[in-house]
Scaffold this motif. Structure first.
Motif, short mmCIF file in Angstrom:
data_model
loop_
_atom_site.label_atom_id
_atom_site.label_comp_id
_atom_site.label_asym_id
_atom_site.label_seq_id
_atom_site.Cartn_x
_atom_site.Cartn_y
_atom_site.Cartn_z
N ALA A 140 4.29 37.32 4.87
CA ALA A 140 4.72 36.92 6.56
C ALA A 140 5.04 38.43 7.44
N ASN A 141 5.57 39.07 6.24
CA ASN A 141 6.04 40.21 6.60
C ASN A 141 4.95 41.93 6.64
N ARG A 158 2.07 41.06 6.93
CA ARG A 158 0.96 40.64 8.04
C ARG A 158 1.80 41.01 9.28
N ARG A 159 3.14 40.96 9.68
CA ARG A 159 3.37 41.36 10.77
C ARG A 159 3.10 43.14 10.60
N ASN A 160 3.82 43.62 9.69
CA ASN A 160 4.07 44.79 9.58
C ASN A 160 2.85 45.72 8.46
N THR A 193 9.75 44.89 11.33
CA THR A 193 8.32 46.12 12.06
C THR A 193 9.79 47.00 12.78
N HIS A 201 11.25 44.97 15.70
CA HIS A 201 12.50 44.35 15.04
C HIS A 201 13.99 44.29 14.80
#
Length: 295
Positions: free
Chosen positions: A215-216, A218-220, A247, A250
């Protein structure tokens, strides 16, 4: 915080202070940490999150474990905690230099290793084996395999199975875009997965960590790009707090929210002190002696 740029700053600080690429003593590590803390806009909480220690441990380590307390046991515990934290900081500072050498060797290596197609074949075989295991008839207790118990009667956690590890490699590989070739991307995914399994071999913790990393990444995209470029060590990605992997937007939002909360707390404390002072005056406490006006 961009972990790739931060790794560059760590290497520059180590080279400038120690004259080498690695830190060898606690004194050198203390100078490096002080230099990183004096950077413009640096935040001690974010530095602790990157190195995977709590803010309290980070501050105790910077204070060399000195605690003003009359309790000798508590003082000794603070000193030992500072020693442990410094050992962890030295190890994680040196990860940046060691990863540079390892990534260079990984780039210069040949095209050996399994390709993505071979990984898919291995995954399919493991899934078939797992399905066959699920279709087996349960035993008298209703389970295919009894959990292993320790001598105290507690269940020993099971290790992550090969099927889960193969799936984790494929999931991590999908998030590593921008690699020079598919072979290098597969090696980076396997290296990151091996680091996760080394620190969290338990099946439940392993799956939770892999889901968080996917998840990290993919988001960052900055985090994934830094790892693919060989700037961010895989140990940092696994050991760092989730706050350091978020990110930049965030992180800035979290910093602004924390600043506002601290401001409100300070204002509440000042208002509470003023209110207590007013109540004390109203009750007649702490008043001076009335001057004698009569001759």
């Amino acid at each position: 915080m961009d972990l790739g740029a931060f790794a560059e700053e760590v290497l520059d600080a180590v080279a400038g202070i120690c004259g080498d690429v690695v830190v060898e003593s606690q004194t050198q590590a203390a100078h490096v940490i002080d230099a990183l803390c004096r950077r413009p806009g640096s935040n001690h909480r974010e530095l602790a999150a990157v190195f995977g220690v709590s803010p309290e441990q980070f501050e105790h380590a910077r204070a060399r474990g000195k605690e003003e307390s009359k309790d000798s046991v508590y003082t000794e515990m603070c000193r030992l905690d500072a020693v442990y934290t410094w050992n962890a900081l030295i190890q994680r500072i040196n990860y940046a230099a060691h990863w540079r050498e390892e990534f260079r060797e990984m780039q210069n290596a040949g095209d050996g290793g399994t390709s993505s197609e071979e990984e898919d074949e291995v995954l399919q075989e493991l899934e078939v084996q797992a399905a066959d295991g699920e279709n087996r008839q349960p035993d008298a207790d209703g389970e295919n395999r009894q959990p292993v118990l320790s001598k105290f009667g507690l269940a020993i956690p099971s290790l992550a199975p090969q099927a889960s590890r193969a799936k984790a490699k494929l999931l991590l590989e999908k998030q590593l875009d921008g690699a020079a070739c598919e072979v290098l991307k597969g090696r980076l995914a396997r290296r990151l997965e091996a680091e996760v399994f080394e620190h969290l071999p338990n099946d439940k913790d392993y799956k939770c960590c892999v889901r968080g990393l996917v998840a990290n990444l993919r988001r960052n995209p900055m985090l994934a790009g830094g790892y693919v470029a060989g700037r961010v060590p895989p140990q940092w990605i696994v050991l760092a707090d989730h706050e350091a992997l978020a990110t930049r937007m965030h992180q800035l939002q979290r910093r602004a929210l924390r600043t506002e909360c601290l401001k409100e707390v300070r204002e509440c404390e000042e208002a509470e002190k003023a209110r207590h002072k007013q109540w004390a005056v109203a009750k007649g406490h702490g008043l001076g002696r009335v001057p004698d006006l009569l001759p």
